[in-house]
Scaffold this motif. Structure first.
Motif, mmCIF file in Angstrom:
data_model
loop_
_atom_site.group_PDB
_atom_site.id
_atom_site.type_symbol
_atom_site.label_atom_id
_atom_site.label_comp_id
_atom_site.label_asym_id
_atom_site.label_seq_id
_atom_site.Cartn_x
_atom_site.Cartn_y
_atom_site.Cartn_z
ATOM 1 N N ASP A 41 0.843 -1.194 0.000
ATOM 2 C CA ASP A 41 0.000 0.000 0.000
ATOM 3 C C ASP A 41 0.882 1.248 0.000
ATOM 4 O OD1 ASP A 41 -2.109 1.778 0.203
ATOM 5 O OD2 ASP A 41 -2.235 1.590 2.378
ATOM 6 N N THR A 43 -0.590 4.375 -0.575
ATOM 7 C CA THR A 43 -1.586 5.447 -0.584
ATOM 8 C C THR A 43 -1.060 6.731 0.043
ATOM 9 O OG1 THR A 43 -3.324 3.780 -0.375
ATOM 10 C CG2 THR A 43 -3.942 6.053 0.079
ATOM 11 N N ASP A 60 -3.634 0.404 -10.193
ATOM 12 C CA ASP A 60 -4.599 1.118 -9.353
ATOM 13 C C ASP A 60 -4.087 1.176 -7.908
ATOM 14 O OD1 ASP A 60 -6.908 2.409 -8.570
ATOM 15 O OD2 ASP A 60 -8.049 0.569 -8.304
ATOM 16 N N GLU A 62 -5.636 1.198 -4.704
ATOM 17 C CA GLU A 62 -7.011 0.853 -4.363
ATOM 18 C C GLU A 62 -7.623 1.713 -3.267
ATOM 19 O OE1 GLU A 62 -6.807 -3.310 -3.529
ATOM 20 O OE2 GLU A 62 -6.394 -3.844 -5.617
ATOM 21 N N LYS A 63 -6.814 2.221 -2.353
ATOM 22 C CA LYS A 63 -7.373 2.967 -1.219
ATOM 23 C C LYS A 63 -7.604 4.442 -1.528
ATOM 24 C CE LYS A 63 -5.735 -0.090 2.433
ATOM 25 N NZ LYS A 63 -4.967 -0.216 3.684
ATOM 26 N N ASP A 66 -12.376 7.989 -5.720
ATOM 27 C CA ASP A 66 -12.634 8.110 -7.154
ATOM 28 C C ASP A 66 -12.302 9.480 -7.734
ATOM 29 O OD1 ASP A 66 -13.503 5.531 -7.182
ATOM 30 O OD2 ASP A 66 -15.644 6.022 -7.070
ATOM 31 N N ASP A 74 -6.401 -4.119 -15.517
ATOM 32 C CA ASP A 74 -6.979 -5.109 -14.608
ATOM 33 C C ASP A 74 -6.183 -6.391 -14.814
ATOM 34 O OD1 ASP A 74 -8.427 -7.029 -13.248
ATOM 35 O OD2 ASP A 74 -10.378 -6.234 -13.853
#
Length: 202
Positions: A41, A43, A60, A62-63, A66, A74
Motif C-alpha cells: 500500500d 496510498t 490502481d 485501491e485505497k 474516485d 486489470d
C-alpha cells in the motif's frame, strides 16, 4: 513541444526510492505521472501529490477515492482471460508453471498471480509457481509461462539442449508482445498482452 520540460525518474520497484523521488520533487512540476508498481500500500505516499496535478498509470492504488485520475490494467482479469483463450493449447500439456524471475529485475502484480490461480482452479489445470527458471525445471509435455526476454532466450536454449520442440512436446507462453518474441522460435511465442495503444488513447 519546445515549451515543455519533462524529467523521468525510475524507482526500480523500491518503495523507499519511490517515496524519496516524490518527496524531493513536490512543488517542482506542473504535473506528475506515476506508475506505482508495488504490491504494498503506497496510498499515503501518493496522497502527498495534489490530486489535480496527478495521473496514475498502469496500477490502481485501491485505497484512493474516485476523485483521482487513474488509468490502470486489470491484471487479474486480463491474465485470466488471456489464459482462458489459450486453454486448448494449455490442455495439451500435463501442467502449467509460472516463473516469477525473482532473481532479476522483475515486478509481478498480485493480480497476475490471482488470475493464474483462478484460471488453474476453474479449468482444473495442474500448476506451480516457481521463483526462478533453472535448466532442471524443463520437462517434456509440460507448459511454462515466462515474463523476461532473458529468461525466454535461456528457456529456448535449455529446450534445445534437452531435444524439446516448442509447441510440440513443451509449451511456452509469455507476457507482453515484443519483436524478439516473434523471431525467438520458428513459430513465434504465444503472448498475453494489454492493448497499450488503447490505453494511450484513453
Amino acid at each position: 513541444g519546445d515549451q515543455v520540460s519533462i524529467q523521468l525518474f525510475f524507482h526500480y520497484h523500491d518503495i523507499t526510492v519511490f517515496e524519496n523521488v516524490i518527496v524531493n520533487n513536490l512543488g517542482n512540476y506542473n504535473f506528475y505521472i506515476i506508475m506505482p508498481h508495488f504490491n504494498e500500500d503506497i496510498t499515503e505516499i501518493v496522497k502527498q501529490i495534489p490530486k489535480d496535478k496527478l495521473l496514475i498509470l498502469d496500477i490502481d492504488v485501491e485505497k484512493l477515492d474516485d476523485s483521482y485520475a487513474v488509468l490502470y490494467q486489470d491484471f487479474e482479469e486480463n491474465f485470466y482471460q488471456g489464459l482462458s483463450s489459450a486453454l486448448p493449447m494449455i490442455q495439451k500439456y500435463e501442467s502449467l508453471t509460472l516463473f516469477l524471475s525473482k532473481n532479476q529485475f522483475q515486478y509481478t502484480p498480485k493480480g497476475i498471480l490471482k488470475g493464474f490461480k483462478r484460471f488453474c482452479e476453474d479449468y482444473n489445470v495442474k500448476n506451480e509457481v516457481v521463483n526462478n527458471l533453472e535448466f532442471d525445471h524443463l520437462e517434456e509435455d509440460h507448459a511454462y509461462f515466462l515474463f523476461l526476454e532473458n529468461d525466454l532466450v535461456r528457456f529456448v536454449n535449455y529446450a534445445n539442449r534437452k531435444g524439446l520442440k516448442l509447441g510440440k512436446n513443451i509449451g511456452l507462453l509469455s507476457y507482453d508482445d515484443t519483436p524478439i518474441k516473434e523471431i525467438l522460435d520458428d513459430s513465434g511465442i504465444t503472448t498475453i498482452s494489454n492493448d497499450f495503444v488503447q490505453m494511450g488513447k484513453l
